[in-house]
Design a protein around this motif. Structure first.
Motif, PDB file in Angstrom:
ATOM      1  N   SER A 256       0.835  -1.203   0.000  1.00  0.00           N
ATOM      2  CA  SER A 256       0.000   0.000   0.000  1.00  0.00           C
ATOM      3  C   SER A 256       0.874   1.259   0.000  1.00  0.00           C
ATOM      4  O   SER A 256       2.044   1.228   0.418  1.00  0.00           O
ATOM      5  CB  SER A 256      -0.906   0.018   1.244  1.00  0.00           C
ATOM      6  N   GLU A 257       0.301   2.342  -0.458  1.00  0.00           N
ATOM      7  CA  GLU A 257       1.030   3.606  -0.441  1.00  0.00           C
ATOM      8  C   GLU A 257       1.158   4.114   0.988  1.00  0.00           C
ATOM      9  O   GLU A 257       0.254   3.934   1.813  1.00  0.00           O
ATOM     10  CB  GLU A 257       0.320   4.647  -1.300  1.00  0.00           C
ATOM     11  N   TYR A 258       2.262   4.747   1.301  1.00  0.00           N
ATOM     12  CA  TYR A 258       2.444   5.370   2.610  1.00  0.00           C
ATOM     13  C   TYR A 258       3.245   6.655   2.452  1.00  0.00           C
ATOM     14  O   TYR A 258       3.954   6.857   1.461  1.00  0.00           O
ATOM     15  CB  TYR A 258       3.120   4.412   3.605  1.00  0.00           C
TER      16      TYR A 258
END
Length: 391
Positions: A256-258
């Protein structure tokens, strides 16, 4: 070799050979639990902790009338034991079947007395990997024997050595539950749950000391320590090890993007086969502001991100283990169906192994574009990552 049987739908049933932890003695009923210690209906229950059908071709049940010492009698087992299934060994099948109807015994031994004292039983593998798979009370292994009462029932409640009394609960009432789940099943014991950020990759690691009916895991993430605000990040259930009394290691990469400089919280959820679940306490990790100076990878073990990613038509998958071990590297689609087993062999400790996947299935056909998962499994570890094939 293990026998493989194909059906008309081109699926396969494997009869695997058991390893330590696959078969356990889950219950021992003394001969006197029904108020009579002369009808020879005591029993031992063997449970298949895995999700596989296991062959009993090289397995023996052994009874010890005095511990430590040599076996009083050995019974050769045969056939198979189903995933999550039980087999029962008694002294007198007719009397056992009359006491526990409709449950019936599978094997019998005339000297399997189950009359207490310092008697014991074990499960023994006679193949080239010969050794004790599990035991109840000491049988010459070096553990201390204990004295037990044949009026009582012993249930396995600990991941510890079955030769030790601390691995069992002694019930002074009741006939036991041979052929069914114990009244006090083994718990799912999570011993560690950590997050690691290395070279721009965020990976979660967790270890279980035991599992009971564990279908698999879900992972949740949030920007606050509030589970109600968390989102599930795995698209497919991460496969568990069913019921097991030995430690297992897991690894999962969060794709996931962070945001650099932020803190994220993660939760593990275990799912049982009956649909029930348990959510464990959260952990948190701080994402650094940048990744200009990645940490030294010389002491990092496990499954690494493939390169290039996305890829077309092939990609390199690397991994490094901290011990000599047999590994299997398999590619799956997002529905959890196997696409191709691309590596299966023994590897050396602290050696980086590089495997090329050419984007083809087991039949040699090119697969379509999309997200694929690749899983590395050892005898007690599972690592899972995702990759993108883009044509």
């Amino acid at each position: 070799s293990n026998p493989i049987t194909a059906n008309s739908q081109d699926t396969f049933t494997y009869e695997l050979l058991p390893s330590v932890g696959d078969l356990i003695i889950s219950e021992v009923c003394g001969d006197g639990v029904d108020g009579s210690n002369s009808n020879d209906n005591g029993s031992m229950e063997i449970y298949n902790t895995t999700s596989n059908t296991l062959s009993l071709a090289n397995v023996q049940a052994r009874y010890y009338n005095s511990n430590p010492g040599a076996p009083t009698q050995t019974v050769d087992l045969s056939g198979t034991i189903a995933p999550g299934g039980y087999i029962i060994i008694t002294q007198n099948e007719t009397n056992f079947n009359a006491t526990y109807a409709p449950i019936t015994a599978d094997f019998s031994g005339s000297s399997f007395y189950f009359n207490g004292g310092d008697d014991g039983v074990d499960i023994y593998d006679t193949s080239t990997r010969a050794g004790i798979l599990d035991s109840f009370n000491d049988n010459g292994t070096g553990a201390s024997p204990w004295t037990w009462n044949d009026d009582n029932v012993f249930e396995r409640t600990s991941t510890g050595d079955g030769a030790l009394s601390g691995s069992w609960t002694e019930n002074t009432i009741g006939y036991g539950t041979p052929g069914a789940d114990n009244e006090n099943p083994l718990p799912v014991t999570l011993s560690s749950f950590t997050a690691q950020y290395v070279s721009g990759n965020l990976t979660l690691h967790w270890t279980t000391q035991s599992e009971t009916n564990n279908s698999g895991w879900n992972i949740y993430r949030s920007i606050s320590d509030n589970f109600d605000e968390a989102n599930k990040i795995n698209s497919e259930l991460i496969e568990g090890f069913g019921t097991t009394t030995i430690p297992h290691n897991y690894s999962y990469q969060d794709l996931s993007e962070y945001i650099p400089g932020s803190t994220y919280w993660y939760w593990l959820e275990s799912k049982e086969y009956d649909g029930s679940n348990e959510v464990y306490s959260s952990i948190s990790i701080d994402i650094p502001e940048n990744n200009l100076n990645p940490p030294d990878l010389s002491d990092v073990y496990g499954l690494f991100q493939n390169y290039p990613n996305p890829f077309n038509p092939s990609t390199e998958i690397s991994f490094c283990m901290d011990r000599d071990v047999f590994v299997t590297l398999t590619v799956y689609n997002l529905k959890g169906r196997k696409v191709n087993t691309i590596f299966q062999s023994n590897v050396k400790a602290k050696t980086i192994n590089k495997i090329i996947w050419d984007g083809k299935d087991e039949a040699g056909n090119n697969v379509s574009s999309g997200i694929y998962m690749y899983m590395l499994k050892t005898d007690n570890e599972t690592y899972l990552r995702k990759m993108l094939l883009s044509k």
